[in-house]
Design a protein around this motif. Structure first.
Motif, short mmCIF file in Angstrom:
data_model
loop_
_atom_site.label_atom_id
_atom_site.label_comp_id
_atom_site.label_asym_id
_atom_site.label_seq_id
_atom_site.Cartn_x
_atom_site.Cartn_y
_atom_site.Cartn_z
N ARG A 50 -12.24 -41.10 -69.23
CA ARG A 50 -13.70 -41.07 -69.01
C ARG A 50 -14.43 -42.26 -69.65
O ARG A 50 -15.39 -42.76 -69.07
CB ARG A 50 -14.28 -39.75 -69.54
CG ARG A 50 -13.74 -38.54 -68.82
CD ARG A 50 -14.49 -37.28 -69.18
NE ARG A 50 -13.77 -36.09 -68.73
CZ ARG A 50 -14.21 -34.85 -68.85
NH1 ARG A 50 -15.38 -34.63 -69.42
NH2 ARG A 50 -13.50 -33.84 -68.42
N LEU A 51 -13.99 -42.66 -70.83
CA LEU A 51 -14.68 -43.79 -71.46
C LEU A 51 -14.56 -45.06 -70.63
O LEU A 51 -15.48 -45.88 -70.59
CB LEU A 51 -14.11 -44.03 -72.86
CG LEU A 51 -14.23 -42.88 -73.88
CD1 LEU A 51 -13.81 -43.36 -75.26
CD2 LEU A 51 -15.63 -42.30 -73.92
N SER A 52 -13.44 -45.21 -69.95
CA SER A 52 -13.22 -46.40 -69.13
C SER A 52 -13.92 -46.33 -67.79
O SER A 52 -14.02 -47.35 -67.09
CB SER A 52 -11.71 -46.60 -68.91
OG SER A 52 -11.03 -46.75 -70.14
N CYS A 53 -14.39 -45.15 -67.41
CA CYS A 53 -15.05 -44.98 -66.11
C CYS A 53 -16.54 -45.34 -66.15
O CYS A 53 -17.15 -45.52 -65.09
CB CYS A 53 -14.90 -43.54 -65.62
SG CYS A 53 -13.20 -43.06 -65.22
N VAL A 54 -17.11 -45.45 -67.34
CA VAL A 54 -18.55 -45.66 -67.45
C VAL A 54 -18.98 -46.99 -66.85
O VAL A 54 -19.93 -47.07 -66.06
CB VAL A 54 -18.99 -45.55 -68.92
CG1 VAL A 54 -20.44 -46.00 -69.08
CG2 VAL A 54 -18.82 -44.12 -69.42
#
Length: 289
Positions: free
Chosen positions: A214-218
């Motif tokens: 999720r952190l990389s999807c921002v």
């Protein structure tokens, strides 16, 4: 999202024409020195069936202890609290919470799919989504079916092909299955899962982040979003995802938090929405019904 591996109310084999598959592989190079380090031996032991069963047993015991402590904490302290508690259960029944337990999937009281978000967030999204909106999801599930009934189109990516097969996809929903080379929190740049949104027709009006890495999807979600678009980020009460809140704030997004329970779960959680033009979404919201 329904629990992976759970059929819930869905049947396999539907919507195959709306499914793509993307795979990635990681190559490692190096010579075999013939020396096995202690760290490698430990890792090998962890990968044996004994290590796997041991970890599962410890996790199951810990989970049962937490559930028992929570149940004991929830018990009414006075006889008069029982009647009030029963009335509260009526609200949960109206929500369809008991139905979601029976079907082991996020559904309403009629058995129709719901997003696996907090109930207040579901209500608010129902008031702001419009037929002309285009949605992208990191992590498909009940939200895919639910949103497809309200918007123009839904494009999703998921890393679990078996899980995806449980959902009959409507004509305006499309799912890409892509392996994620990272974790539930982070993946490297260019990862097939994270970069799927960059291979879609953009911009999107709404992006849901509720899957892995999720952190990389921002950042890719931000680049693919319309200037007045909306990002939905689930489980923002978890410390793991706090860096994303700061990242979106630095990018100029305002935030609204929706705390509450969700289908299948009794504990409180939080789903947050972000926009650089939050006034638009508040202004266009339909009245409660």
């Amino acid at each position: 999202l329904a629990p992976p591996g759970s059929d819930g109310p869905y049947s396999a084999g539907s919507g195959g024409e709306n499914l793509d598959t993307v795979s990635t592989s990681l190559d490692s190079s190096g010579e075999d020195t013939g020396v096995v380090s202690g760290q490698t031996q430990s890792a090998s032991l962890k990968d044996t069936w004994i290590g796997t069963i041991g970890r599962q047993a410890v996790w199951e015991v810990a989970r049962r202890v937490v559930r028992f402590r929570y149940f004991a904490w929830c018990l009414p302290r006075r006889p008069s609290d029982f009647a009030r508690g029963i009335r509260l259960l009526g609200a949960y029944k109206q929500r369809g919470w008991f139905q979601s337990l029976r079907m082991e999937a996020p559904v309403d009281r009629t058995g129709k799919s719901l997003p696996w978000l907090t109930y207040p967030a579901i209500d608010w999204l129902d008031s702001v989504l419009r037929p002309e909106h285009r949605v992208f999801e990191y992590g498909m599930g009940g939200s895919t079916v639910w949103m497809a009934a309200r918007v123009q189109s839904v494009s999703s990516v998921d890393n679990n092909a078996e899980y995806v097969s449980h959902f009959p996809l409507p004509a305006n929903a499309h799912v890409t299955v892509a392996e994620c080379g990272g974790t539930r929190i982070h993946a490297e740049p260019g990862d097939a899962y994270v970069s799927t949104i960059e291979r879609q027709e953009r911009p999107f009006d709404v992006v849901l982040i509720d899957g892995v890495a999720r952190l990389s999807c921002v950042e890719p979600a931000h680049r693919a979003l319309a200037a007045d678009g909306l990002i939905i980020f689930d489980n923002t009460d978890m410390p793991t995802y706090q860096p994303s809140l700061q990242q979106l704030r630095d990018l100029g997004y305002l935030r609204i938090d929706f705390f509450g329970t969700r289908p299948l779960y009794s504990m409180l959680g939080c789903t947050s929405v972000f926009s650089r033009d939050m006034a638009k979404w508040l202004r266009d919201a339909k009245p409660p019904h």
